[in-house]
Design a protein around this motif. Sequence first.
Motif, PDB file in Angstrom:
ATOM      1  N   ASN A   1      21.488  -4.939 -72.474  1.00 16.47           N
ATOM      2  CA  ASN A   1      21.892  -4.938 -74.334  1.00 16.47           C
ATOM      3  C   ASN A   1      22.007  -4.230 -74.901  1.00 16.47           C
ATOM      4  O   ASN A   1      22.089  -4.834 -76.034  1.00 16.47           O
ATOM      5  N   GLY A   2      20.683  -3.110 -75.263  1.00 18.45           N
ATOM      6  CA  GLY A   2      21.057  -2.133 -76.187  1.00 18.45           C
ATOM      7  C   GLY A   2      21.682  -1.391 -75.935  1.00 18.45           C
ATOM      8  O   GLY A   2      21.738  -1.544 -77.431  1.00 18.45           O
ATOM      9  N   MET A   3      22.682  -1.629 -75.007  1.00 15.14           N
ATOM     10  CA  MET A   3      23.434  -0.596 -75.222  1.00 15.14           C
ATOM     11  C   MET A   3      24.484  -1.378 -76.800  1.00 15.14           C
ATOM     12  O   MET A   3      25.022  -0.701 -77.478  1.00 15.14           O
ATOM     13  N   ASP A   4      24.370  -2.580 -77.495  1.00 14.09           N
ATOM     14  CA  ASP A   4      24.981  -2.990 -77.833  1.00 14.09           C
ATOM     15  C   ASP A   4      24.645  -3.217 -79.256  1.00 14.09           C
ATOM     16  O   ASP A   4      24.935  -3.220 -80.554  1.00 14.09           O
ATOM     17  N   LEU A   5      23.291  -3.218 -79.060  1.00 12.20           N
ATOM     18  CA  LEU A   5      22.467  -2.606 -80.496  1.00 12.20           C
ATOM     19  C   LEU A   5      22.385  -1.082 -81.254  1.00 12.20           C
ATOM     20  O   LEU A   5      22.059  -0.951 -82.369  1.00 12.20           O
TER      21      LEU A   5
ATOM     22  N   ASP B   1      22.935   2.560 -80.652  1.00 10.20           N
ATOM     23  CA  ASP B   1      23.653   4.375 -79.980  1.00 10.20           C
ATOM     24  C   ASP B   1      22.893   4.963 -78.431  1.00 10.20           C
ATOM     25  O   ASP B   1      23.300   5.406 -77.726  1.00 10.20           O
ATOM     26  N   GLU B   2      21.357   4.538 -80.075  1.00 11.87           N
ATOM     27  CA  GLU B   2      20.281   5.507 -79.221  1.00 11.87           C
ATOM     28  C   GLU B   2      20.258   5.243 -76.855  1.00 11.87           C
ATOM     29  O   GLU B   2      20.495   6.128 -76.010  1.00 11.87           O
ATOM     30  N   TYR B   3      21.035   3.879 -77.069  1.00 11.96           N
ATOM     31  CA  TYR B   3      20.457   2.921 -75.372  1.00 11.96           C
ATOM     32  C   TYR B   3      21.309   3.882 -74.761  1.00 11.96           C
ATOM     33  O   TYR B   3      21.369   4.997 -73.412  1.00 11.96           O
ATOM     34  N   THR B   4      22.522   3.987 -75.330  1.00 12.49           N
ATOM     35  CA  THR B   4      24.248   4.481 -74.271  1.00 12.49           C
ATOM     36  C   THR B   4      23.822   6.205 -74.275  1.00 12.49           C
ATOM     37  O   THR B   4      23.968   6.634 -73.000  1.00 12.49           O
ATOM     38  N   LYS B   5      22.786   6.604 -74.892  1.00  7.30           N
ATOM     39  CA  LYS B   5      22.834   8.058 -74.602  1.00  7.30           C
ATOM     40  C   LYS B   5      21.909   8.653 -73.259  1.00  7.30           C
ATOM     41  O   LYS B   5      22.040   9.058 -72.600  1.00  7.30           O
ATOM     42  N   ILE B   6      20.943   7.454 -73.824  1.00  5.94           N
ATOM     43  CA  ILE B   6      20.047   7.693 -73.000  1.00  5.94           C
ATOM     44  C   ILE B   6      20.373   6.950 -71.383  1.00  5.94           C
ATOM     45  O   ILE B   6      20.031   7.746 -70.105  1.00  5.94           O
ATOM     46  N   LEU B   7      21.622   5.868 -71.299  1.00 10.00           N
ATOM     47  CA  LEU B   7      21.748   5.572 -69.595  1.00 10.00           C
ATOM     48  C   LEU B   7      22.740   6.530 -69.168  1.00 10.00           C
ATOM     49  O   LEU B   7      22.417   6.687 -67.806  1.00 10.00           O
ATOM     50  N   ARG B   8      23.237   7.229 -70.438  1.00  5.55           N
ATOM     51  CA  ARG B   8      23.751   8.617 -69.702  1.00  5.55           C
ATOM     52  C   ARG B   8      23.091   9.496 -68.972  1.00  5.55           C
ATOM     53  O   ARG B   8      23.326   9.580 -68.139  1.00  5.55           O
TER      54      ARG B   8
END
Length: 273
Positions: free
Chosen positions: A207-211, A213-220
């Motif tokens: 969910n966080g990825m949609d909200l 950008d930091e989530y996407t970076k950490i996920l990576r």
Amino acid sequence: KAKELGKNKFMIYTKELEDEKNLKLSIEKDLGNAIEKNEVKLFYQPQYTVDKKLKGFEALFRWKNDKYKNIPVIKIIEIMENSNLIIDMGYYIIREACKFAEKINENAKEKIIVSVNISPVQIMDKDFVAKIKSILKETGVCIDCLGIEITETVLLKNIEENIKKIKELKDIGIIISLDDFGTGYSSLNYIVKLPLSIIKIDRSFINGMDLQDEYTKILRLIIESAHSLNLPIVAEGVETEEQLDKLKHMNVDYIQGYLFSKPLEEEDALKLL
Ligand code: C2E
Ligand code: MG
Ligand code: MG
Ligand code: MG
């Protein structure tokens, strides 16, 4: 006036507590014979590769009882954990999941892994490992068709013993997933400490990825770390094509979520082959 209000508040509070306590007692009592009354049914949510090849299922507890139909599953699980009912219920769940795994693998071209959620209370049962081995024998399911999902909470108490038990199961071929990664106190430390086969990234993170950008970076970063340790990643709670697309580009291995399928009754799950 304030005093009156305070008093009132206190009364409401105790009434709520009282109701909560009675509800718990009633649930505990009714859970006691839920299996005999045939009210416990597992649902199975499929897990796919990013290009939608069936990889496995997560078994999820469901209680068919109208009286409690509005109570979330996680709440029922918590009540069972606090009353130790989860131990016997847990073995029932593992047995049912193994029977399903045996059935679905009979006709599958490639191995289908069926994973069961296990809480720390279950692991702390002294017979945990022996019981699982005996269920595997009894059901005749291939050992690496069974998975268990644990969370970091197995490291809150009895750490060394719990790790030893999980390692024993992993050594005989059971697939070990770390569930809900990205929530709570999860840290990369757990990935090192626990004997694992798979990491499941929590839905809140997807969910966080949609909200943000930091989530996407950490996920990576998480995905990279896991992969460097040869641990594949399951993304949980994937609901949209956009999320799927992002996850695909981040090299996530497996997808679980409403986008592909809700949890299914056994009969419908078997039809997915
Ligand atoms: P979990 O292990 O993280 O399971 C995933 C939960 O997310 C399931 O909820 C599933 O129905 C839900 N879910 C899957 N895809 C989506 C999606 O795309 N969107 C949304 N909004 N939700 C999705 P469920 O079945 O209510 O289970 C809740 C929790 O209860 C589980 O979380 C697990 O911690 C626990 N649980 C469920 N079954 C068992 C069981 O047999 N034994 C034990 N010990 N715990 C269980
Ligand atoms: Mg799970
Ligand atoms: Mg989860
Ligand atoms: Mg959970």
